[in-house]
Design a protein around this motif. Structure first.
Motif, short mmCIF file in Angstrom:
data_model
loop_
_atom_site.label_atom_id
_atom_site.label_comp_id
_atom_site.label_asym_id
_atom_site.label_seq_id
_atom_site.Cartn_x
_atom_site.Cartn_y
_atom_site.Cartn_z
N THR A 88 3.30 -10.33 -3.02
CA THR A 88 2.26 -9.94 -3.01
C THR A 88 1.65 -8.80 -2.26
O THR A 88 2.56 -8.45 -1.23
CB THR A 88 1.00 -11.24 -2.23
N PRO A 89 0.87 -7.83 -2.78
CA PRO A 89 0.04 -7.84 -3.89
C PRO A 89 0.62 -7.24 -5.03
O PRO A 89 1.41 -6.26 -4.93
CB PRO A 89 -1.38 -7.25 -3.55
N LYS A 90 0.77 -7.79 -6.20
CA LYS A 90 1.17 -7.64 -7.44
C LYS A 90 0.08 -6.91 -8.38
O LYS A 90 -0.88 -8.01 -8.67
CB LYS A 90 2.15 -8.47 -8.35
N PRO A 91 -0.04 -5.98 -9.10
CA PRO A 91 -1.14 -5.29 -9.80
C PRO A 91 -1.38 -6.19 -11.15
O PRO A 91 -0.39 -6.16 -11.82
CB PRO A 91 -0.77 -3.82 -10.03
N GLU B 77 -2.52 2.05 -0.38
CA GLU B 77 -4.05 2.44 -0.78
C GLU B 77 -4.26 2.60 -2.48
O GLU B 77 -4.83 2.11 -3.06
CB GLU B 77 -4.73 3.33 -0.17
N ALA B 78 -3.17 3.28 -2.95
CA ALA B 78 -3.01 3.43 -4.38
C ALA B 78 -2.71 2.27 -5.11
O ALA B 78 -3.02 1.93 -6.16
CB ALA B 78 -1.96 4.71 -4.73
N LEU B 79 -1.87 1.41 -4.47
CA LEU B 79 -1.53 0.14 -4.88
C LEU B 79 -2.61 -0.65 -5.39
O LEU B 79 -2.83 -1.60 -6.33
CB LEU B 79 -0.25 -0.52 -4.13
N GLN B 80 -3.45 -1.01 -4.12
CA GLN B 80 -4.64 -1.52 -4.07
C GLN B 80 -5.46 -1.12 -5.13
O GLN B 80 -5.99 -2.02 -6.04
CB GLN B 80 -5.43 -1.68 -2.75
N ARG B 81 -5.70 0.14 -5.46
CA ARG B 81 -6.62 0.76 -6.53
C ARG B 81 -5.82 0.36 -7.97
O ARG B 81 -6.72 0.08 -8.63
CB ARG B 81 -6.60 2.32 -6.41
N LEU B 82 -4.92 0.16 -8.26
CA LEU B 82 -4.02 0.15 -9.35
C LEU B 82 -4.43 -1.35 -9.48
O LEU B 82 -4.58 -1.81 -10.90
CB LEU B 82 -2.64 0.41 -9.12
#
Length: 298
Positions: A28-31, A243-248
């Motif tokens: 976690t987290p996985k897009p 942060e980019a991972l969260q946006r993805l």
């Protein structure tokens, strides 16, 4: 190190495969994927269901290791594995109430289990993957005409899909996922971040038919570029990368798409990784064997 018996081989490989599937779902987290935080883009799936599904496959994975132990890749073994896999799929669907949670993983892990049983777990991941690829290149003469979403995407867009991945010796496992996982560990980041980096690397390079089926090639290209961007920003362990991972993740949920093929290959990567690190005391009654009743992490 070679297993002492076909029973020991089957039990060990069945345990490792179930463990890899549980590792994948709990990461976690996985897009866009089911994890401990959310159901991602899957309204019909939750972590509890995914873990139950993984555990329901133990007997089939064990049987695949037993069947392939000490053998060689040939037509007969290919069709034996396919028969076991179809039984496993029915067990999965019975457990999940008809929801396809791990069909792709049965294919990928089943072949890699057989490759490991043929080679012995002292062999390099590339040798195991090549044995699995040799098996995949045999035709299952008893298979029904494929109608999966992945097959439709392959036919429409000309991508290789899960079958091509297997026939080519799982390049996104041994040449992408596993090296990134190991390189990330050498960078002294957490295991969670190392596994996320491996997933992102697979997503950035794989023509994921799950993404293509729901979103088309345009969505696939956007997801590949955005996954690579996370890595370019330092990966999941960096502030900018996180942060980019969260946006993805948010983008995939908004698009209602999920990189399910990448998730399957992450599980395959974690399986091969676990296999390369296992030692004899993890086998048999000395601990670590799932035995279909109570999962114990290795």
């Amino acid at each position: 190190m070679i297993w002492k018996s076909s029973e020991q081989c089957g039990q060990c490989l069945g345990d490792l495969a179930v463990a890899a599937l549980i590792d994948e779902v709990e990461l976690t987290p996985k897009p866009g994927l089911v994890d401990l935080q959310s159901s991602g883009s899957h309204k019909d799936m939750k972590v509890v269901l995914m873990i139950a599904s993984a555990r329901s496959l133990y007997d089939s994975f064990e049987a695949m290791g037993y069947a392939a132990y000490g053998g060689e890749p040939n037509q007969e073994l290919r069709e034996t594995l396919a028969c076991i896999g179809r039984d496993g799929e029915q067990n999965m669907l019975h457990t999940t109430g008809g929801i396809n949670t791990h069909r792709g993983a049965i294919w990928a892990l089943g072949l890699l289990i057989a490759g490991a049983a043929i080679c012995g777990n002292g062999d390099a991941p590339e040798q195991i993957a090549e044995a699995a690829g040799t098996l995949a290149r045999f035709t299952d003469r008893h298979a029904l005409v494929p109608t999966s979403n992945g097959t439709k995407a392959m036919q429409t867009y000309g991508v290789k899909g899960a079958r091509g991945e297997a026939m080519n010796g799982f390049p996104h496992v041994v040449k992408v996922g596993l090296p990134v996982l190991q390189d990330s560990r050498r960078s002294k980041i957490s295991e969670k971040h190392a596994r996320l980096n491996a997933l992102l690397a697979i997503m950035a390079n794989l023509d994921d038919t799950c993404l293509i089926h729901r979103g088309g090639m345009e969505t696939l290209l956007v997801v590949q570029q955005d996954a690579q961007k996370v890595l370019d920003l330092g990966g999941a362990s960096s502030v900018a990368g996180w942060e980019a991972l969260q946006r993805l993740d948010q983008d995939l949920v908004m698009r209602h798409v999920s990189p399910g093929g990448s998730a399957d290959l992450l599980a395959a990567t974690l399986f091969v990784d676990r296999l390369s690190n296992i030692s004899l005391h993890h086998m048999g009654t000395e601990g670590g064997v799932y035995n279909g009743k109570a999962y114990t992490s290795l």
